[in-house]
Design an enzyme around this catalytic site. Sequence first.
Site, PDB file in Angstrom:
ATOM      1  N   THR A   9       0.818  -1.216   0.000  1.00  0.00           N
ATOM      2  CA  THR A   9       0.000   0.000   0.000  1.00  0.00           C
ATOM      3  C   THR A   9       0.846   1.257   0.000  1.00  0.00           C
ATOM      4  O   THR A   9       0.502   2.252  -0.645  1.00  0.00           O
ATOM      5  CB  THR A   9      -0.943  -0.005   1.219  1.00  0.00           C
ATOM      6  OG1 THR A   9      -1.865  -1.087   1.092  1.00  0.00           O
ATOM      7  CG2 THR A   9      -1.720   1.297   1.334  1.00  0.00           C
ATOM      8  N   THR A  86       1.200  -4.087   4.443  1.00  0.00           N
ATOM      9  CA  THR A  86       0.940  -4.425   5.846  1.00  0.00           C
ATOM     10  C   THR A  86       0.221  -5.761   6.026  1.00  0.00           C
ATOM     11  O   THR A  86       0.193  -6.298   7.138  1.00  0.00           O
ATOM     12  CB  THR A  86       0.103  -3.321   6.531  1.00  0.00           C
ATOM     13  OG1 THR A  86      -1.147  -3.180   5.840  1.00  0.00           O
ATOM     14  CG2 THR A  86       0.843  -1.990   6.527  1.00  0.00           C
ATOM     15  N   ASP A  87      -0.348  -6.308   4.940  1.00  0.00           N
ATOM     16  CA  ASP A  87      -1.098  -7.563   5.077  1.00  0.00           C
ATOM     17  C   ASP A  87      -0.272  -8.666   5.727  1.00  0.00           C
ATOM     18  O   ASP A  87      -0.804  -9.492   6.477  1.00  0.00           O
ATOM     19  CB  ASP A  87      -1.572  -8.053   3.710  1.00  0.00           C
ATOM     20  CG  ASP A  87      -2.813  -7.322   3.224  1.00  0.00           C
ATOM     21  OD1 ASP A  87      -3.432  -6.596   4.021  1.00  0.00           O
ATOM     22  OD2 ASP A  87      -3.164  -7.492   2.037  1.00  0.00           O
TER      23      ASP A  87
END
Length: 330
Positions: A9, A86-87
Amino acid sequence: MAVFGLGGTIAMTSDGGGGVVPALSAAQLVDAVPGLAETGVDIEVEDFRRLPGASLGFADLTELAAEIDKRLASGTVDGVVVTQGTDTIEETSYLLDVFHTASQPVVVTGAMRNPTLAGADGPANLLAAVQTAAHPTAPDQGVLVVLADEIHAASRVRKTHATSGSTFCSPNGGPLGYIVEGTPRLLNQLTSRRPTLDLTNLSTEPRVALVTVSLGDDGLLLDGLADRVDGAVIAAFGVGHVPQRIVPALEELASRVPVVLASRTGAGSGLATTYGFPGSEKDLLERGLIRAGFLDPLKARILLWALLATGYDRAATLEAFATAGVYADS
């Protein structure tokens, strides 16, 4: 300081099709950070991957770990920052931590709001990560994760909310510290040893399953599992409990491949001797399962994968989990 960009992201922008995709280079990310030049830190950038966090795999991270080792060993940089989605940060950062044996700091960061949104957090997180990696308190702390002005240990940090900017928390022990007026302030440090493995021993690509036990579970996901995996992690109820009906299947699985028993709650330690009924933690450990301790199921899977990939035997695996799970006697 070396900055490795993996995508995510933090590096996403519109592709004209109604969604954002990883498109920005590591150099573009660094150039967009206000105040970075004022830190006086010399930055080297490398576009290592441009992938969503969900698409990163073990091969990507072990290649990155090897490149980090090489860069740190060369003496050309004093620390490393990794930007990514960040997943998977709670998993990727721990994999890097397991293979990080140098004293120099490695800091992982990302963003919850992409650069096209008002209040995008990527620049602030990247600045905080560089400030942390450049600070004299950062060495010998293992891999750190820095977001929202908080400093977390890779072995503890978890993503706890799908969209919140303060999603990253460390349920077991809390953050190690905070960024205050541009300066990292560590309030506590890891007191236990952490297992570290030699990346040069990497020889296989094991498959490690993660099976979450749920109400009324009949063991369907365990059927034939030993024929398809090299190891497994069981995310059990509470302190390490499963339905009595699936105990024989778990015992059979543990007789063929390493099986780690973790708590699906995500906080606190699995126990060893408190409960004694069939399917309790005591019963399962006596049947050959391995105690995860304070490691949550995701991190237990990362450690088991790394141990299998580097050829560790059962005795060394038990020792590594006792150390990482913080229940070793010494």
